[in-house]
Enzyme design. Structure first.
Site, PDB file in Angstrom:
ATOM      1  N   GLN A   1       0.272  -2.773 -24.338  1.00  0.00           N
ATOM      2  CA  GLN A   1       0.713  -4.165 -24.139  1.00  0.00           C
ATOM      3  C   GLN A   1      -0.498  -5.113 -24.169  1.00  0.00           C
ATOM      4  OE1 GLN A   1       2.184  -1.759 -21.685  1.00  0.00           O
ATOM      5  NE2 GLN A   1       3.632  -1.418 -23.311  1.00  0.00           N
TER       6      GLN A   1
ATOM      7  N   ASP B   1       0.757  -5.800 -29.180  1.00  0.00           N
ATOM      8  CA  ASP B   1       0.855  -5.668 -30.643  1.00  0.00           C
ATOM      9  C   ASP B   1      -0.366  -6.233 -31.370  1.00  0.00           C
ATOM     10  OD1 ASP B   1       3.518  -4.732 -30.242  1.00  0.00           O
ATOM     11  OD2 ASP B   1       4.194  -6.810 -30.132  1.00  0.00           O
TER      12      ASP B   1
ATOM     13  N   GLY C   1       3.876   0.660 -28.734  1.00  0.00           N
ATOM     14  CA  GLY C   1       3.977   1.303 -30.041  1.00  0.00           C
ATOM     15  C   GLY C   1       2.671   1.083 -30.770  1.00  0.00           C
ATOM     16  N   HIS C   2       1.927   2.147 -30.973  1.00  0.00           N
ATOM     17  CA  HIS C   2       0.639   2.031 -31.650  1.00  0.00           C
ATOM     18  C   HIS C   2       0.745   2.679 -33.027  1.00  0.00           C
ATOM     19  CE1 HIS C   2      -1.536   1.698 -27.496  1.00  0.00           C
ATOM     20  NE2 HIS C   2      -0.873   0.614 -27.836  1.00  0.00           N
TER      21      HIS C   2
ATOM     22  N   LYS D   1      -4.281  -2.525 -31.226  1.00  0.00           N
ATOM     23  CA  LYS D   1      -5.202  -1.729 -30.393  1.00  0.00           C
ATOM     24  C   LYS D   1      -5.312  -0.295 -30.904  1.00  0.00           C
ATOM     25  CE  LYS D   1      -2.692  -2.713 -26.806  1.00  0.00           C
ATOM     26  NZ  LYS D   1      -1.825  -3.737 -27.386  1.00  0.00           N
TER      27      LYS D   1
ATOM     28  N   VAL E   1      -9.128  -5.865 -41.933  1.00  0.00           N
ATOM     29  CA  VAL E   1      -8.689  -6.593 -43.139  1.00  0.00           C
ATOM     30  C   VAL E   1      -7.591  -5.814 -43.871  1.00  0.00           C
ATOM     31  CG1 VAL E   1     -10.818  -7.917 -43.482  1.00  0.00           C
ATOM     32  CG2 VAL E   1     -10.655  -5.598 -44.406  1.00  0.00           C
ATOM     33  N   GLY E   2      -6.927  -4.927 -43.155  1.00  0.00           N
ATOM     34  CA  GLY E   2      -5.847  -4.142 -43.753  1.00  0.00           C
ATOM     35  C   GLY E   2      -5.469  -3.032 -42.808  1.00  0.00           C
TER      36      GLY E   2
HETATM   37  P1  IMP Z   1       9.375  -3.986 -20.801  1.00  0.00           P
HETATM   38  O1  IMP Z   1       7.938  -3.605 -20.758  1.00  0.00           O
HETATM   39  O2  IMP Z   1      10.207  -3.110 -21.685  1.00  0.00           O
HETATM   40  O3  IMP Z   1       9.968  -4.148 -19.426  1.00  0.00           O
HETATM   41  O4  IMP Z   1       9.477  -5.450 -21.471  1.00  0.00           O
HETATM   42  C1  IMP Z   1       8.994  -6.624 -20.830  1.00  0.00           C
HETATM   43  C2  IMP Z   1       8.381  -7.586 -21.854  1.00  0.00           C
HETATM   44  O5  IMP Z   1       7.201  -7.002 -22.401  1.00  0.00           O
HETATM   45  C3  IMP Z   1       9.286  -7.881 -23.061  1.00  0.00           C
HETATM   46  O6  IMP Z   1       9.057  -9.211 -23.482  1.00  0.00           O
HETATM   47  C4  IMP Z   1       8.790  -6.903 -24.125  1.00  0.00           C
HETATM   48  O7  IMP Z   1       9.065  -7.375 -25.416  1.00  0.00           O
HETATM   49  C5  IMP Z   1       7.307  -6.922 -23.818  1.00  0.00           C
HETATM   50  N1  IMP Z   1       6.619  -5.693 -24.235  1.00  0.00           N
HETATM   51  C6  IMP Z   1       6.614  -4.498 -23.607  1.00  0.00           C
HETATM   52  N2  IMP Z   1       5.850  -3.617 -24.269  1.00  0.00           N
HETATM   53  C7  IMP Z   1       5.349  -4.263 -25.322  1.00  0.00           C
HETATM   54  C8  IMP Z   1       4.443  -3.897 -26.372  1.00  0.00           C
HETATM   55  O8  IMP Z   1       3.931  -2.777 -26.455  1.00  0.00           O
HETATM   56  N3  IMP Z   1       4.160  -4.862 -27.289  1.00  0.00           N
HETATM   57  C9  IMP Z   1       4.678  -6.122 -27.200  1.00  0.00           C
HETATM   58  N4  IMP Z   1       5.502  -6.515 -26.244  1.00  0.00           N
HETATM   59  C10 IMP Z   1       5.840  -5.599 -25.309  1.00  0.00           C
END
Ligand code: IMP
Length: 433
Positions: free
Chosen positions: A225, A13, A40-41, A16, A419-420
């Site tokens: 991630q 998060d 989620g981008h 990216k 910055v936004g």
């Molecule tokens: P999983 O990838 O759904 O198995 O989740 C494992 C861990 O990774 C959990 O703590 C999720 O919240 C975290 N996680 C997985 N994908 C993301 C992401 O895109 N952003 C932030 N955390 C993530």
């Protein structure tokens, strides 16, 4: 022949997607190398907000070829939906500009059901997974019984294989969890129909990337991630089941290291985490609330995939240094600097104290962080709104000193600053290429 990698330097998060969007303007190919729709981008372009879970953010630029790499686990239902959603927003995402690796693995409803059942079995808050079936799909891949995208080329044979897998896996599921698995016949029919549509997207990204690099084109590898969620190098077991760190871009795409140019880490100006696990600089109370936002804005700190509020805290320089080392970062992008505006003073953890020693890197890796105490540096805040600023010299002095301090702690240059949420709300310092 440059291959540039964009990687999350924290727990995901980091923003990216919008950095990829900025760099994709100069790239011919944008490729995702790992993870699935747990990512989620979000990219904001005028009044259009793109929320992408599988397809690389580069798709928003009409000139790019976008690839889903072998390191990914892809839910075909989500992929088909995302293609439709892009189309509805006026972005073409047909097989002429989007390809799926033949050797990427596929997520089924049984993987999702297993993810949820495993979380329940763990008790309490579990690991806090996104319940998208990521872990179970990678488990099947490692056990060499997974479904691969290439099987979608023959939709009838694929449907039969899906049904067989759902029956075998379903029986084990029933026995282990005492729950009813998803229906094999229904899934087989749905997946057969999806294969008829998605089979045309199946290709070999490694070959396409190699050809582009040999032509001298720029290829952007887009991470999902973040480093601290890496299965090997993250805060195990509170990690995802793939390898978000930069070295995995190579295996996840099927390309060798000789083409690497820039390895750009993306970090927020503060720290966030969604899901369970250690977080030394976590804050509670009004400062955490200011960093998180109310949830009214799409860029507030609530998960793009799950909507969960994110945990917020001060920037952890010790973990940032670790991410620089593990990924071999050549530069950083610092996102959401504007969000720190209005705070009297700011803090950055530059070392940890524990057992009578001071540490500049996590002493036992990012999994064992409970016995350490972050040591904070205090910096002056700024009251100005940064959102209209586009160049380094116009930033308030306090904001520039904050950036410089992060740069010194990380020991790599900070090239881009956001910055936004808008595409143009970037300060490009142009200092690293
Ligand atoms: P999983 O990838 O759904 O198995 O989740 C494992 C861990 O990774 C959990 O703590 C999720 O919240 C975290 N996680 C997985 N994908 C993301 C992401 O895109 N952003 C932030 N955390 C993530």
């Amino acid at each position: 022949m440059p291959l540039d990698v964009i990687v999350g330097a924290q727990w995901g998060d980091e923003g990216k997607g919008r950095i990829t969007d900025a760099l994709a303007a100069q790239a011919a190919v944008v490729a995702r190398y790992g993870g699935g729709d747990n990512a989620g981008h979000t990219v904001t372009v005028g009044d259009r907000i793109f929320k992408l879970h599988l397809i690389p953010s580069g798709i928003i630029h009409p000139h790019t070829l976008c690839l889903l790499g072998a390191g990914m686990v892809v839910n075909p239902i989500v992929l088909a939906r995302e293609i439709d959603e892009l189309k509805a927003l006026g972005v073409a995402a047909g097989p002429d500009r989007l390809r799926l690796a033949y050797n990427a693995h596929l997520i089924t409803p049984l993987h999702q059901a297993t993810d949820a059942a495993e979380e329940r079995r763990r008790g309490g808050p579990g690991l806090g997974t996104t319940r998208r079936g990521i872990g179970p799909a990678y488990t099947d891949k490692a056990a060499r019984r997974g479904l691969r995208a290439e099987q979608m080329r023959d939709s009838d044979a694929f449907a039969r294989e899906v049904q067989a897998q759902m029956e075998t896996g379903g029986a084990a599921f029933r026995q282990l969890y005492g729950l009813e698995p998803p229906d094999p016949v229904e899934t087989a029919q749905q997946y057969g129909e999806l294969a008829e549509r998605l089979g045309a997207y199946v290709d070999d990204p490694g070959r396409l990337i190699h050809a582009a690099l040999e032509r001298g084109e720029t290829v952007l590898a887009e991470g999902a991630q973040g480093t601290l969620l890496d299965l090997d190098h993250g805060s195990y077991p509170y990690v995802t089941s793939s390898h978000p760190s930069a070295p995995a871009a190579l295996t996840g795409l099927g390309v060798g290291p000789k083409y690497l140019r820039r390895i750009l880490g993306v970090t927020k100006a503060f720290q966030t985490r969604v899901g369970e696990g250690p977080f030394p600089t976590e804050l509670q109370g009004p400062i955490a609330e200011q960093l998180r936002g109310t949830g009214e804005q799409p860029w507030d700190e609530f998960g793009t995939t799950t909507g969960r509020p994110r945990r917020c805290g001060w920037l952890d320089g010790v973990l940032l240094r670790y991410a620089v080392r593990v990924n071999g970062l050549t530069e950083l992008a610092l996102t959401k600097l504007d969000v720190l505006g209005g705070l009297e003073t700011l803090h950055i953890a530059s070392t940890y104290a524990g057992e009578g020693s001071e540490f500049t890197e996590p002493p036992a890796g990012p999994a064992a962080l409970t016995a350490v105490e972050p040591q904070y540096e205090t910096l002056p805040g700024w009251q100005d709104d940064l959102m209209a600023i586009r160049d380094w010299d116009s930033l308030p002095e306090a904001a520039r000193s904050y950036v410089r301090r992060v740069e010194t702690i990380a020991a790599v240059p900070i090239r881009l600053i956001s910055v936004g949420p808008e595409r143009e709300q970037l300060v490009d310092r142009g200092i690293a290429g």
